[in-house]
Design an enzyme around this catalytic site. Structure first.
Site, PDB file in Angstrom:
ATOM      1  N   SER A   1       0.799  51.314  14.116  1.00  0.00           N
ATOM      2  CA  SER A   1       0.837  51.201  15.743  1.00  0.00           C
ATOM      3  C   SER A   1       1.556  50.002  16.153  1.00  0.00           C
ATOM      4  CB  SER A   1      -0.428  51.609  16.460  1.00  0.00           C
ATOM      5  OG  SER A   1      -0.194  51.181  17.670  1.00  0.00           O
TER       6      SER A   1
ATOM      7  N   TYR B   1      -9.499  48.805  16.688  1.00  0.00           N
ATOM      8  CA  TYR B   1      -8.076  49.836  16.485  1.00  0.00           C
ATOM      9  C   TYR B   1      -7.001  48.916  16.034  1.00  0.00           C
ATOM     10  CZ  TYR B   1      -4.331  53.082  17.488  1.00  0.00           C
ATOM     11  OH  TYR B   1      -3.247  53.855  17.558  1.00  0.00           O
TER      12      TYR B   1
HETATM   13  N1  LIG Z   1      -0.553  59.273  19.931  1.00  0.00           N
HETATM   14  C1  LIG Z   1      -0.099  58.084  20.110  1.00  0.00           C
HETATM   15  O1  LIG Z   1       0.304  57.693  21.091  1.00  0.00           O
HETATM   16  C2  LIG Z   1      -0.087  57.300  18.853  1.00  0.00           C
HETATM   17  C3  LIG Z   1      -0.912  57.335  17.769  1.00  0.00           C
HETATM   18  N2  LIG Z   1      -1.108  56.531  16.573  1.00  0.00           N
HETATM   19  C4  LIG Z   1      -1.662  56.881  15.162  1.00  0.00           C
HETATM   20  O2  LIG Z   1      -1.077  58.281  14.821  1.00  0.00           O
HETATM   21  C5  LIG Z   1      -2.133  58.790  14.131  1.00  0.00           C
HETATM   22  C6  LIG Z   1      -2.130  60.143  14.706  1.00  0.00           C
HETATM   23  O3  LIG Z   1      -2.677  60.235  16.241  1.00  0.00           O
HETATM   24  P1  LIG Z   1      -2.790  61.337  17.165  1.00  0.00           P
HETATM   25  O4  LIG Z   1      -1.814  62.395  16.440  1.00  0.00           O
HETATM   26  O5  LIG Z   1      -2.142  60.917  18.485  1.00  0.00           O
HETATM   27  O6  LIG Z   1      -4.192  61.626  17.124  1.00  0.00           O
HETATM   28  P2  LIG Z   1      -4.870  62.939  17.382  1.00  0.00           P
HETATM   29  O7  LIG Z   1      -6.437  62.678  17.842  1.00  0.00           O
HETATM   30  O8  LIG Z   1      -4.095  63.807  18.252  1.00  0.00           O
HETATM   31  O9  LIG Z   1      -4.944  63.728  15.977  1.00  0.00           O
HETATM   32  C7  LIG Z   1      -5.709  63.002  14.950  1.00  0.00           C
HETATM   33  C8  LIG Z   1      -5.811  63.813  13.961  1.00  0.00           C
HETATM   34  O10 LIG Z   1      -6.645  63.240  12.795  1.00  0.00           O
HETATM   35  C9  LIG Z   1      -7.715  64.016  12.467  1.00  0.00           C
HETATM   36  N3  LIG Z   1      -8.903  63.224  12.300  1.00  0.00           N
HETATM   37  C10 LIG Z   1      -9.291  62.172  12.798  1.00  0.00           C
HETATM   38  N4  LIG Z   1     -10.580  61.752  12.233  1.00  0.00           N
HETATM   39  C11 LIG Z   1     -10.572  62.412  11.374  1.00  0.00           C
HETATM   40  C12 LIG Z   1     -11.457  62.347  10.044  1.00  0.00           C
HETATM   41  N5  LIG Z   1     -12.517  61.425   9.898  1.00  0.00           N
HETATM   42  N6  LIG Z   1     -11.313  63.016   8.990  1.00  0.00           N
HETATM   43  C13 LIG Z   1     -10.302  63.964   9.070  1.00  0.00           C
HETATM   44  N7  LIG Z   1      -9.515  64.250  10.048  1.00  0.00           N
HETATM   45  C14 LIG Z   1      -9.442  63.148  11.211  1.00  0.00           C
HETATM   46  C15 LIG Z   1      -8.107  64.909  13.701  1.00  0.00           C
HETATM   47  O11 LIG Z   1      -8.816  66.040  13.489  1.00  0.00           O
HETATM   48  C16 LIG Z   1      -6.854  65.029  14.128  1.00  0.00           C
HETATM   49  O12 LIG Z   1      -6.260  66.418  13.500  1.00  0.00           O
HETATM   50  C17 LIG Z   1      -3.461  57.966  14.493  1.00  0.00           C
HETATM   51  O13 LIG Z   1      -3.465  57.129  13.238  1.00  0.00           O
HETATM   52  C18 LIG Z   1      -2.960  57.094  15.449  1.00  0.00           C
HETATM   53  O14 LIG Z   1      -3.798  55.942  15.505  1.00  0.00           O
HETATM   54  C19 LIG Z   1      -0.144  55.300  16.659  1.00  0.00           C
HETATM   55  C20 LIG Z   1       0.469  54.903  17.692  1.00  0.00           C
HETATM   56  C21 LIG Z   1       0.508  55.857  19.186  1.00  0.00           C
HETATM   57  C1  LIG Z   2      -0.144  52.573  20.902  1.00  0.00           C
HETATM   58  C2  LIG Z   2      -1.350  52.940  20.665  1.00  0.00           C
HETATM   59  O1  LIG Z   2      -1.575  53.195  19.231  1.00  0.00           O
HETATM   60  C3  LIG Z   2      -2.224  53.950  21.462  1.00  0.00           C
HETATM   61  O2  LIG Z   2      -2.901  53.410  22.454  1.00  0.00           O
HETATM   62  C4  LIG Z   2      -4.114  54.062  22.512  1.00  0.00           C
HETATM   63  O3  LIG Z   2      -5.072  54.187  23.396  1.00  0.00           O
HETATM   64  C5  LIG Z   2      -4.318  55.223  21.528  1.00  0.00           C
HETATM   65  O4  LIG Z   2      -5.281  54.974  20.661  1.00  0.00           O
HETATM   66  C6  LIG Z   2      -3.113  55.159  20.960  1.00  0.00           C
HETATM   67  O5  LIG Z   2      -3.189  54.859  19.558  1.00  0.00           O
END
Ligand SMILES: NC(=O)C1=CN([C@@H]2O[C@H](COP(=O)(O)OP(=O)(O)OC[C@H]3O[C@@H](n4cnc5c(N)ncnc54)[C@H](O)[C@@H]3O)[C@@H](O)[C@H]2O)C=CC1
Ligand SMILES: C[C@H](O)[C@@H]1OC(=O)[C@H](O)[C@@H]1O
Length: 256
Positions: free
Chosen positions: A146, A159
């Site tokens: 991130s 985080y």
């Molecule tokens: N959405 C954003 O703006 C950003 C997201 N990220 C990173 O991208 C990645 C995905 O984020 P998003 O798609 O936004 O999150 P989300 O919450 O929409 O999806 C996360 C996925 O990971 C799964 N997950 C979470 N904990 C788990 C566990 N213990 N075991 C198995 N599956 C698990 C959830 O079931 C879900 O399918 C994360 O690592 C997040 O930190 C990084 C920067 C920005």
């Molecule tokens: C940019 C970050 O990763 C973003 O900030 C948040 O609050 C969410 O946790 C996303 O990961």
């Protein structure tokens, strides 16, 4: 000929957190690029929806309902892949979560949950995948970090610490495994609208704060992230190693 292949045809990728959000988009994007996809998350119904779309693209989907913080679950996934002789060419450590506490309020439980989900799981999946990729003569490992791993945000110190650690883990694994033909890289997104962020992005004031420090004046759309993820999984990135590619609309260059 100078143009390498961006295709993932004939490859098999494992994507954690593929039930929704970024992981769901990457899993489908990989299928569209020709890969078969092993999809991991905790919610069977989410996985089934993702699998249906992957198969509609003509690719195979292998579903594993698992908690990435449970090492026994990780062990079981790789034992099953081995027993079914399912190859592993690409690993995407995507699963992650956040609890946005102020530093003075962070509890032991919060620390452990965020660290285990975001960082510990990524290392164990990488270690398991790395051993198989070494035997196979190479592979691609991509971990979702991130911008929070590079600049200070208001979204939580724990985080941010996991995301910074991912950047350093990426460099160290690339250093050790480069000679085995394994490319280890990371992607650092800025805000993308997913279940993790939709409440934050629905707040107009918060969104305006985000856009004020984003040169492109918009949050990311999921295809903006899938393109770099396909690049790092394909032959087109065979000499890219230990890098973090920030997909951020220019946010991390923002000074004053
Ligand atoms: N959405 C954003 O703006 C950003 C997201 N990220 C990173 O991208 C990645 C995905 O984020 P998003 O798609 O936004 O999150 P989300 O919450 O929409 O999806 C996360 C996925 O990971 C799964 N997950 C979470 N904990 C788990 C566990 N213990 N075991 C198995 N599956 C698990 C959830 O079931 C879900 O399918 C994360 O690592 C997040 O930190 C990084 C920067 C920005
Ligand atoms: C940019 C970050 O990763 C973003 O900030 C948040 O609050 C969410 O946790 C996303 O990961």
């Amino acid at each position: 000929m100078y143009l390498p292949s961006f295709s993932l045809k004939g490859k098999t990728a494992l994507v954690t957190g593929a039930g929704r959000g970024i992981g769901h988009a990457i899993a489908i994007g990989y299928a569209e690029a020709g890969a078969d996809v092993v999809i991991v998350s905790r919610t069977q119904s989410d996985l089934e929806k993702t699998a249906e779309i992957i198969e509609s693209k003509g690719s195979k989907a292998y579903i594993f309902e698992a908690d990435v913080t449970n090492k026994d679950h990780i062990e079981k996934i790789f034992e099953t892949l081995d027993s079914k002789k399912i190859r592993l060419d690409i690993l995407v450590n995507n699963a992650g979560m956040n609890i946005r506490s102020k530093a003075m309020d962070v509890s032991d439980e919060e620390w452990n949950t965020i660290m285990n989900t975001n960082l510990r799981s990524a290392f164990w999946f990488s270690q398991k995948a790395g051993k198989r990729m070494k035997e196979a003569g190479g592979g691609k490992i991509i971990t979702i970090s991130s911008v929070a791993g590079h600049v200070a945000l208001r979204t939580g110190v724990v985080y941010a610490s996991t995301k910074a650690a991912i950047i350093q883990m990426t460099k160290n694994l690339a250093l050790e495994w480069g000679e085995y033909g394994i490319n280890v890289n990371s992607i650092g997104p800025w805000y993308f609208k997913t279940p993790l962020t939709e409440k934050l992005l629905a707040n107009e004031e918060y969104l305006n704060d985000i856009l004020a420090v984003t040169p492109q004046k918009r949050v990311g759309e999921l295809p903006d992230l899938v393109g770099p993820a396909v690049f790092l999984a394909s032959e087109a990135s065979n000499y890219v190693n230990g890098q973090t590619l920030f997909v951020d609309g220019g946010m991390t260059i923002q000074g004053f």
